[in-house]
Write an enzyme that holds these catalytic residues in place. Structure first.
Site, PDB file in Angstrom:
ATOM      1  N   ARG A   6       0.866  -1.192   0.000  1.00 46.60           N
ATOM      2  CA  ARG A   6       0.000   0.000   0.000  1.00 46.60           C
ATOM      3  C   ARG A   6       0.898   1.235   0.000  1.00 46.60           C
ATOM      4  O   ARG A   6       0.965   1.973   0.974  1.00 46.60           O
ATOM      5  CB  ARG A   6      -0.930  -0.017   1.208  1.00 46.60           C
ATOM      6  CG  ARG A   6      -1.782  -1.262   1.385  1.00 46.60           C
ATOM      7  CD  ARG A   6      -2.498  -1.749   0.173  1.00 46.60           C
ATOM      8  NE  ARG A   6      -3.773  -1.158  -0.138  1.00 46.60           N
ATOM      9  CZ  ARG A   6      -4.942  -1.545   0.358  1.00 46.60           C
ATOM     10  NH1 ARG A   6      -5.000  -2.522   1.222  1.00 46.60           N
ATOM     11  NH2 ARG A   6      -6.062  -0.973  -0.016  1.00 46.60           N
ATOM     12  N   GLN A  36      -0.269   2.844  -5.918  1.00 45.99           N
ATOM     13  CA  GLN A  36      -1.660   3.282  -5.812  1.00 45.99           C
ATOM     14  C   GLN A  36      -2.486   3.034  -7.076  1.00 45.99           C
ATOM     15  O   GLN A  36      -3.627   2.594  -6.994  1.00 45.99           O
ATOM     16  CB  GLN A  36      -1.708   4.767  -5.470  1.00 45.99           C
ATOM     17  CG  GLN A  36      -2.349   5.024  -4.130  1.00 45.99           C
ATOM     18  CD  GLN A  36      -2.112   6.422  -3.613  1.00 45.99           C
ATOM     19  OE1 GLN A  36      -1.503   7.258  -4.283  1.00 45.99           O
ATOM     20  NE2 GLN A  36      -2.598   6.683  -2.427  1.00 45.99           N
ATOM     21  N   ASP A  81      -3.642  -0.565  -7.389  1.00 40.79           N
ATOM     22  CA  ASP A  81      -4.138  -1.142  -6.139  1.00 40.79           C
ATOM     23  C   ASP A  81      -5.585  -1.645  -6.320  1.00 40.79           C
ATOM     24  O   ASP A  81      -6.541  -0.881  -6.211  1.00 40.79           O
ATOM     25  CB  ASP A  81      -4.050  -0.061  -5.059  1.00 40.79           C
ATOM     26  CG  ASP A  81      -4.402  -0.575  -3.676  1.00 40.79           C
ATOM     27  OD1 ASP A  81      -5.119  -1.592  -3.578  1.00 40.79           O
ATOM     28  OD2 ASP A  81      -3.971   0.040  -2.698  1.00 40.79           O
ATOM     29  N   SER A 100      -7.985  -1.320  -3.251  1.00 40.23           N
ATOM     30  CA  SER A 100      -8.574   0.013  -3.064  1.00 40.23           C
ATOM     31  C   SER A 100      -9.665   0.280  -4.086  1.00 40.23           C
ATOM     32  O   SER A 100     -10.747   0.752  -3.737  1.00 40.23           O
ATOM     33  CB  SER A 100      -7.508   1.100  -3.199  1.00 40.23           C
ATOM     34  OG  SER A 100      -6.659   1.068  -2.099  1.00 40.23           O
ATOM     35  N   TYR A 125      -1.903  -2.130   7.448  1.00 41.97           N
ATOM     36  CA  TYR A 125      -2.977  -3.069   7.795  1.00 41.97           C
ATOM     37  C   TYR A 125      -3.083  -3.252   9.303  1.00 41.97           C
ATOM     38  O   TYR A 125      -2.088  -3.099  10.029  1.00 41.97           O
ATOM     39  CB  TYR A 125      -2.689  -4.442   7.176  1.00 41.97           C
ATOM     40  CG  TYR A 125      -2.848  -4.477   5.680  1.00 41.97           C
ATOM     41  CD1 TYR A 125      -4.104  -4.360   5.100  1.00 41.97           C
ATOM     42  CD2 TYR A 125      -1.750  -4.644   4.858  1.00 41.97           C
ATOM     43  CE1 TYR A 125      -4.245  -4.401   3.727  1.00 41.97           C
ATOM     44  CE2 TYR A 125      -1.879  -4.690   3.483  1.00 41.97           C
ATOM     45  CZ  TYR A 125      -3.139  -4.568   2.922  1.00 41.97           C
ATOM     46  OH  TYR A 125      -3.280  -4.612   1.575  1.00 41.97           O
TER      47      TYR A 125
END
Ligand code: NAD
Length: 372
Positions: free
Chosen positions: A119, A124, A127, A130, A230
């Site tokens: 992450r 990004q 991802d 997400s 996390y």
């Protein structure tokens, strides 16, 4: 390269791993794109649009037999039978399921599980957790509105005033934050809880109230920081204090949306059956963690159940209910990942030292590379 896009075969999976937009980019880059007929239909993408974008329509075996295969879900054994040893596979391959990864290794695939990407800022744009969780959080709120017999915003009418709904969101990660934002847009009063201290500011910036469960020991404080962004399982004492506070807040709530997860483990139980029993009739719980055991033990995967007037929505795979957008974002995630493993000549090439590749590469040369 030959890039294959098969139709997903898992029941209820309506998403597709490429859209006409991403097919066009692949074709423009010189790849030969082979998409299975009807692969995008459930996500409302037509075969003719894929053809126009530069793809050839093929059958399942041909799509699966391509040098590079783009999937949403891990291929089932019947699909693996058509895949070529030495082929490359990208998808959401369930990296914590060791037996599942073994089937991919045995098929001789070089496989990348995109859920395992770090992450980080660089990761990004690829991802998938997400992009999909964002949509799931949004849809969870819409599902709640569907099963709730009242409205979300306060409404003043000639016949009297209707009160704003009270929403509690448990787990303020990507899905939870989107649920908070969506519920706020609809006019609800929102409270949220998360174990990670960083979540407080994010919840408050969206106009939610943070349900604070103070840390009482250094151990609690340390574990709550999580790892790699996390959460980690919290000590029993903290969980007990959280449960008491959550029970109190849920009894006041109209809607509870739970999204709490810990990677590679069953979902933490945050709502006990006696809390459900104490909730007002007409309340709705949407349990987004249901596929991992649920944040409420009364949730049933794939079902909507009633407990003495409280509706528990356990529908799984919410992104598949928004298949057009979910596929669009997912397909772009894959395209971005491909930039890391395709060289300037358009050939598959593993970069020597890349944290994203290291994290996502789960099978190579017949071996599982990840200890689940
Ligand atoms: P997730 O789906 O693994 O879990 C959902 C949420 O549940 C998390 O916020 C977690 O802290 C929370 N949770 C776990 N146990 C709980 C408990 N007992 N009580 C209450 N909440 C509990 O998380 P996610 O949405 O995938 O996000 C994980 C992290 O990654 C977050 O820190 C997020 O900000 C971060 N992130 C970073 C990037 C980036 O920088 N590229 C992108 C996306 C997410």
């Amino acid at each position: 390269m030959q890039v294959g896009i098969p139709r997903e075969t898992l029941p209820g999976e309506t998403r597709v791993a490429a859209t006409p937009e991403t097919v066009k980019k692949l074709a423009q880059a010189g790849h030969q794109v082979q998409i299975e007929r009807s692969a995008g239909l459930a996500a409302r993408y037509r075969d003719s649009d894929y053809e126009q974008a530069g793809a050839t329509l093929v059958d399942a075996a041909q799509a699966l037999g391509s040098e590079l295969v783009l999937k949403v879900r891990r291929p089932a054994p019947a699909e693996l039978a058509h895949m070529k040893a030495g082929g490359v596979l990208l998808g959401m391959l369930d990296p914590f399921d060791a037996d599942g990864l073994k089937t991919l290794a045995e098929a001789g695939l070089t496989a990348f599980a995109l859920e395992a990407a770090p992450r980080t800022t660089r990761a990004q744009s690829l991802d998938v957790l997400s992009s999909q969780a964002n949509l799931a959080g949004y849809k969870a709120v819409l599902l709640a509105t569907q099963y709730y017999g009242r409205i979300f915003p306060m409404m003043m009418t000639a016949a009297g005033t209707l009160k704003a709904a009270r929403v509690v969101v448990l787990g303020a990660g990507v899905a939870g934050l989107q649920a908070i934002a969506t519920a706020r847009r609809l006019g609800a009063v929102v409270e949220a809880s998360d174990v990670r201290p960083a979540a407080r500011e994010q919840v408050e910036s969206l106009g939610g109230k943070f349900i604070d469960v103070p840390y009482e020991t250094d151990e609690e404080r340390e574990i709550a920081q999580g790892v790699g962004g996390y959460a980690r399982p919290m000590p029993a004492a903290w969980m007990a204090r959280q449960a008491a506070l959550v029970a109190e807040r849920c009894k006041q709530a109209d809607i509870v949306i739970t999204t709490a997860l810990i990677p590679g483990r069953p979902a933490p139980v945050l709502i006990q059956p006696d809390t459900v029993a104490a909730m007002r009739p007409g309340s709705v719980i949407v349990d987004l963690a249901v596929e991992r055991g649920g944040n409420c033990p009364l949730s049933v995967a794939g079902e909507v159940v009633d407990h003495d007037g409280v509706t528990l929505v356990g529908l799984s795979n919410l992104p598949a209910l928004l298949a057009t957008d979910a596929s669009a974002l997912y397909a772009r995630n894959l395209l971005d990942f491909l930039k890391l493993v395709i060289d300037a000549e358009g050939r598959f090439a593993l970069p020597a030292d890349d944290d994203i590749i290291k994290a996502c590469l789960v099978c190579q040369d017949g071996k599982v590379l990840r200890s689940a």
